[in-house]
Design an enzyme around this catalytic site. Structure first.
Site, PDB file in Angstrom:
ATOM      1  N   ASP A 175       0.773  -1.246  -0.023  1.00  0.00           N
ATOM      2  CA  ASP A 175       0.008  -0.142   0.018  1.00  0.00           C
ATOM      3  C   ASP A 175       0.581   1.387   0.053  1.00  0.00           C
ATOM      4  O   ASP A 175       1.946   1.252   0.441  1.00  0.00           O
ATOM      5  CB  ASP A 175      -1.030   0.266   1.234  1.00  0.00           C
ATOM      6  CG  ASP A 175      -0.111   0.244   2.544  1.00  0.00           C
ATOM      7  OD1 ASP A 175       0.746  -0.546   2.630  1.00  0.00           O
ATOM      8  OD2 ASP A 175      -0.668   0.816   3.494  1.00  0.00           O
TER       9      ASP A 175
ATOM     10  N   GLU B 174       0.346  -1.529   5.738  1.00  0.00           N
ATOM     11  CA  GLU B 174       1.343  -0.883   6.558  1.00  0.00           C
ATOM     12  C   GLU B 174       1.003   0.416   7.132  1.00  0.00           C
ATOM     13  O   GLU B 174       1.166   0.951   8.141  1.00  0.00           O
ATOM     14  CB  GLU B 174       2.729  -1.142   5.700  1.00  0.00           C
ATOM     15  CG  GLU B 174       3.832  -0.851   6.869  1.00  0.00           C
ATOM     16  CD  GLU B 174       4.393   0.652   7.033  1.00  0.00           C
ATOM     17  OE1 GLU B 174       5.215   0.804   8.015  1.00  0.00           O
ATOM     18  OE2 GLU B 174       3.733   1.502   6.311  1.00  0.00           O
TER      19      GLU B 174
HETATM   20 ZN    ZN Z   1       6.655   2.505   4.236  1.00  0.00          ZN
END
Ligand code: ZN
Length: 402
Positions: A79, A173
């Site tokens: 992401d 994340e």
């Molecule tokens: Zn990162």
């Protein structure tokens, strides 16, 4: 052989922005497209045990070419951060001469040393930049491109001896849940590295200890015309509460190992107000002191304005992974040796935040963080020097080398 740059440009054009509002894993559908692409690319390179699971975690194994070596996992996240509204990702490669580099002529956006003095060291290099409407997503697609390029090298060149190497690509994340569903039993690695930092010579194994605090202030509203001696204005009491905290211990005035109290939200009216804080410190004892300080401030408010006026709720978020990693010095030594053998002087720098590696370290997989070469993450001025993008592949080869 495909270059890390070709790979990076392919990945960076996909919109994999995570979304903290959905509550699902992955948090956004766009991450599936990259995960499927990586699954297919790993399979095409001949990796074993390639799998994309139902939570959007992609795994692949580069089988060992030497005996008696540790199993190492290399991890990067799919992401990109939702910090900039643009979703039409259009990265390009431009030579940086030292003159301001035009990102977007129509919007009048340039990347210049006046704003970013650190640019000076990239004069004469090619940089991958944004068109000024999105992040670049070198955080962390540079890491993905480097790991995938390493994979191709290892699969094609049998002369580099190494143990089992797992590739793991994780969702979400940037919204803090990337490590939650990583299947540690599947990979049974001895240790791991996230490839998710900035400058290549920097290895990070310390994070903040983190907590959050919500302060509720209960006021008493009375018509302002007849309020004397009766009104308790929750909004002004909230301001007083905040003034009881150390003025200089805030993100905008701290660096390195200095912790902080960060007031991230304030809301209220006369009857009720609330303050939201995050508390951070690399030192666990100092974080504890910060929590105590919040409680003392509430006591002070309650002394002045009556019991029950201020109520603090504290919540722990994550812990400094340094306490785990220091038990495994060989994990840091391996990375330091690799960086040194590529002609750089390794440095350790504490992360002023958390990482997926912190969660993984506490789950039993020691996992410091390595650089990707990306700069200015989380904004339209993010850029990626092509030279560093490629050089990190060499560092990774040295890390896995038996
Ligand atoms: Zn990162």
């Amino acid at each position: 052989m495909e270059t890390a740059l070709d790979r990076f440009l392919r990945y960076a054009r996909l919109d994999t922005t995570s979304d903290e509002t959905t509550g699902t894993t992955p948090s956004s559908q766009g991450q599936w497209a990259l995960a499927r692409l990586l699954r297919d690319e790993m399979a095409a390179l001949g990796l074993q045990k390639v799998l994309l699971d139902e939570h959007c975690y992609a795994y692949g194994l580069i089988p060992a070419s030497a005996d008696h070596q540790p199993t190492i996992a290399l991890i990067a996240h799919l992401d990109t951060v939702a910090a900039v509204p643009g979703r039409a990702f259009n990265p390009s490669v431009k030579r940086y001469t030292g003159d301001p580099l035009v990102l977007n002529e129509a919007l009048g956006l340039t990347l210049s040393e006046a704003d970013f003095p650190a640019l000076a060291k990239f004069r004469g290099q090619d940089l991958v930049v944004t068109d000024g409407t999105t992040v670049l997503g070198a955080d962390d697609k540079a890491g993905i491109a480097q790991i995938m390029t390493l994979a191709e090298r290892l699969m094609e060149d049998a002369t580099i001896p190494h143990g089992d190497i797992w590739l793991v690509f994780t969702p979400d994340e940037e919204i803090g849940s990337g490590a939650d569903l990583l299947d540690l039993d599947r990979i049974s690695a001895d240790f791991a590295y996230t490839v998710d930092g900035g400058a290549l010579q920097i290895i990070s194994y310390e994070t903040f200890n983190a907590a959050s605090a919500t302060v509720r202030i209960k006021g008493r509203n009375i018509h302002p015309g007849s309020a004397k001696g009766k009104m308790k204005n929750a909004v002004t009491i909230a301001m007083r509460f905040h003034s009881l905290l150390p003025e200089r211990e805030v993100p905008e005035q701290t660096e390195g190992y200095e912790g902080f109290y960060h007031l991230s939200k304030i809301a209220g009216e006369e009857e009720e107000a609330s303050l939201s804080y995050i508390l951070r410190d690399h030192d666990a004892d100092k974080l504890e002191e910060k929590k105590q300080r919040m409680l003392q401030a509430a006591e002070e408010i309650n002394r002045q304005h009556g019991a029950g006026t201020a109520l603090v709720s504290l919540r722990d978020s994550y812990r400094n992974m340094g306490e785990i990693i220091t038990r495994y010095p060989q994990v840091m030594d391996r990375a330091k040796r690799a960086i040194a053998s590529c002609g750089m002087t390794p440095e350790t720098v504490p992360i002023r935040g958390g990482t997926d590696g912190a969660r993984l370290s506490f789950r039993g997989l020691p996992c410091p963080n390595l650089g990707t070469g990306g700069e200015n993450a989380h904004g339209i001025y993010e850029f990626l020097p092509v030279q560093a993008l490629q050089k990190m592949v060499e560092v990774l080869i040295e890390i896995v080398r038996a």
